[in-house]
Design an enzyme around this catalytic site. Sequence first.
Site, PDB file in Angstrom:
ATOM      1  CG  ASN A  90      -1.890   1.082   1.291  1.00  0.00           C
ATOM      2  OD1 ASN A  90      -1.856   1.989   0.456  1.00  0.00           O
ATOM      3  ND2 ASN A  90      -2.779   1.035   2.261  1.00  0.00           N
ATOM      4  CG  ASP A 106      -7.382   9.857  17.428  1.00  0.00           C
ATOM      5  OD1 ASP A 106      -6.490   9.246  16.839  1.00  0.00           O
ATOM      6  OD2 ASP A 106      -8.140   9.339  18.285  1.00  0.00           O
ATOM      7  N   GLY A 158     -15.547   2.107  13.970  1.00  0.00           N
ATOM      8  CA  GLY A 158     -16.620   1.099  13.921  1.00  0.00           C
ATOM      9  C   GLY A 158     -16.284  -0.142  14.728  1.00  0.00           C
ATOM     10  NE  ARG A 210      -6.262   1.228  -0.247  1.00  0.00           N
ATOM     11  CZ  ARG A 210      -6.616   1.812   0.873  1.00  0.00           C
ATOM     12  NH1 ARG A 210      -5.841   1.756   1.922  1.00  0.00           N
ATOM     13  NH2 ARG A 210      -7.763   2.449   0.954  1.00  0.00           N
ATOM     14  NE  ARG A 233     -10.811  12.343   3.966  1.00  0.00           N
ATOM     15  CZ  ARG A 233     -10.661  11.072   3.593  1.00  0.00           C
ATOM     16  NH1 ARG A 233     -11.472  10.550   2.690  1.00  0.00           N
ATOM     17  NH2 ARG A 233      -9.714  10.327   4.101  1.00  0.00           N
ATOM     18  CD  GLU A 276      -8.727  -1.248   3.495  1.00  0.00           C
ATOM     19  OE1 GLU A 276      -8.117  -0.845   4.492  1.00  0.00           O
ATOM     20  OE2 GLU A 276      -9.248  -0.498   2.663  1.00  0.00           O
ATOM     21  CG  HIS A 280     -13.328   3.203   2.580  1.00  0.00           C
ATOM     22  ND1 HIS A 280     -14.076   4.110   3.296  1.00  0.00           N
ATOM     23  CD2 HIS A 280     -12.041   3.459   2.884  1.00  0.00           C
ATOM     24  CE1 HIS A 280     -13.264   4.891   4.001  1.00  0.00           C
ATOM     25  NE2 HIS A 280     -12.017   4.522   3.752  1.00  0.00           N
TER      26      HIS A 280
HETATM   27  P1  ADP Z   1      -7.624   4.916   8.669  1.00  0.00           P
HETATM   28  O1  ADP Z   1      -8.829   5.444   7.958  1.00  0.00           O
HETATM   29  O2  ADP Z   1      -6.489   5.884   8.735  1.00  0.00           O
HETATM   30  O3  ADP Z   1      -7.235   3.505   8.280  1.00  0.00           O
HETATM   31  P2  ADP Z   1      -8.521   3.675  11.142  1.00  0.00           P
HETATM   32  O4  ADP Z   1      -9.496   2.746  10.500  1.00  0.00           O
HETATM   33  O5  ADP Z   1      -7.309   3.101  11.782  1.00  0.00           O
HETATM   34  O6  ADP Z   1      -8.092   4.838  10.174  1.00  0.00           O
HETATM   35  O7  ADP Z   1      -9.335   4.506  12.232  1.00  0.00           O
HETATM   36  C1  ADP Z   1      -8.762   5.545  12.938  1.00  0.00           C
HETATM   37  C2  ADP Z   1      -9.829   6.123  13.862  1.00  0.00           C
HETATM   38  O8  ADP Z   1     -10.269   5.098  14.760  1.00  0.00           O
HETATM   39  C3  ADP Z   1      -9.319   7.271  14.699  1.00  0.00           C
HETATM   40  O9  ADP Z   1     -10.261   8.332  14.694  1.00  0.00           O
HETATM   41  C4  ADP Z   1      -9.243   6.643  16.101  1.00  0.00           C
HETATM   42  O10 ADP Z   1      -9.464   7.583  17.109  1.00  0.00           O
HETATM   43  C5  ADP Z   1     -10.372   5.657  16.060  1.00  0.00           C
HETATM   44  N1  ADP Z   1     -10.200   4.629  17.098  1.00  0.00           N
HETATM   45  C6  ADP Z   1      -9.227   3.701  17.193  1.00  0.00           C
HETATM   46  N2  ADP Z   1      -9.368   2.984  18.361  1.00  0.00           N
HETATM   47  C7  ADP Z   1     -10.435   3.504  19.002  1.00  0.00           C
HETATM   48  C8  ADP Z   1     -11.098   3.235  20.233  1.00  0.00           C
HETATM   49  N3  ADP Z   1     -10.668   2.269  21.050  1.00  0.00           N
HETATM   50  N4  ADP Z   1     -12.175   3.967  20.562  1.00  0.00           N
HETATM   51  C9  ADP Z   1     -12.621   4.950  19.742  1.00  0.00           C
HETATM   52  N5  ADP Z   1     -12.055   5.261  18.562  1.00  0.00           N
HETATM   53  C10 ADP Z   1     -10.982   4.551  18.198  1.00  0.00           C
END
Ligand code: ADP
Length: 402
Positions: free
Chosen positions: A9, A282, A332, A90, A240, A381, A179
């Site tokens: 990637n 975040d 999620g 990717r 975004r 992925e 995605h």
């Molecule tokens: P990317 O789109 O960069 O791949 P990720 O799928 O890793 O990102 O998701 C990053 C997001 O997930 C961040 O906003 C982070 O705060 C959130 N996140 C990760 N762990 C937790 C958690 N335990 N509780 C709430 N949010 C989380």
Amino acid sequence: MSRTIMAINAGSSSLKFQLLLMPAGTLLCQGLIERIGRSDAIFTLRQGEQKWQETRAIADHKEAAALLLEKLLSHHIIPSLSAIDGVGHRVAHGGETFKDSALITNDALAEIERLAELAPLHNPVNAAGIRIFRKALPHAPAVAVFDTAFHQTLEQSAFIYPLPWRYYAELGIRRYGFHGTSHKFVSQQLAEKLGVPLSALRVISCHLGNGSSLCAIKGGRSVNTSMGFTPQSGVMMGTRSGDIDPSILPWVALKEDRSPQQLNALLNNESGLLGISGVSNDFRDVEQASIAGNARATLALTLFAERIRATIGSYVMQLGGLDVLLFTGGIGENSARAREAICHNLHFLGLGIDAEKNGRNATFIQTDHSVVKVAVINTNEELMIARDVMRIGLPEYAEAEA
Ligand code: ADP
């Protein structure tokens, strides 16, 4: 017999990789090269509990790739470069050309480069990565896996914007969606876990991470998705905006004398959770700030959930009902609070979640009475990429194992 597959990637200043043993999907090692182009680039390699990291100058992606291959040999992860049987890349944009992952030929590579027009930040680096690994591993078939391909099943009525026709016909402006690799992977995992063919299910997949998108999946095919011409549209994200009234842009451009590039930065880097909360992009930071009483952080979380709920509502209409609501991505998969806010008061849809199961991120979190299932499935992925390398690049082995 097992095959060793590399999933790549490549980003503008980074290169992520995983080495997988297929078809089992066993992770041999994974790593990341960050800050490529700087004198303080960081190389990280992990194998099980072991981790190697070093900071050093890495001039470009070519040097990064050479370093990665050298480290795989010096740490005895592979005995020789010929032990890598296939490589998957990717690729951000497949336009209307690529409706599935594709074996990389000279023609396919030229087309990926032509499509850079639609993804100027991503396709050129993806193509450069392909060229570099093709040269370093000439024996290994290479497969491109596109973020857009899964959504090529959208009907015209779902992908056309109500603009003058020539913007689609001449400039290719339409909904492409992104995605796709993740939405496809988690929906396949879901069907496996349920023991039900995907063809029998109506699913809404919510990939919620730094970038977030929803996908309506009917019979295993994407029928709608929230990202559009670019990954900027749809629901609200870390930085975004997602969908806004389009006329805000020309208004701001005139009022603040902003260039198209500045408007792009405004929508891409300064909006979303960060823009509303003023705290962070975040999700964890915004959750913490909200718990500490920050009203704008709480508003950001509410807005985040509301925009997802609105999209879910419209997809339920399009799907003519719902069998499974699926959560994936960093937010999620991990935030019980986000899932609770999104699923709040949906009993009229026959959907309710169990607080205890939700709290421990169980795979299925619906209540016993819920007609709609609610699933939490970790995306992967890289594994999807490796599967496609087997299916398309090494079909003789994929079939032998099937
Ligand atoms: P990317 O789109 O960069 O791949 P990720 O799928 O890793 O990102 O998701 C990053 C997001 O997930 C961040 O906003 C982070 O705060 C959130 N996140 C990760 N762990 C937790 C958690 N335990 N509780 C709430 N949010 C989380």
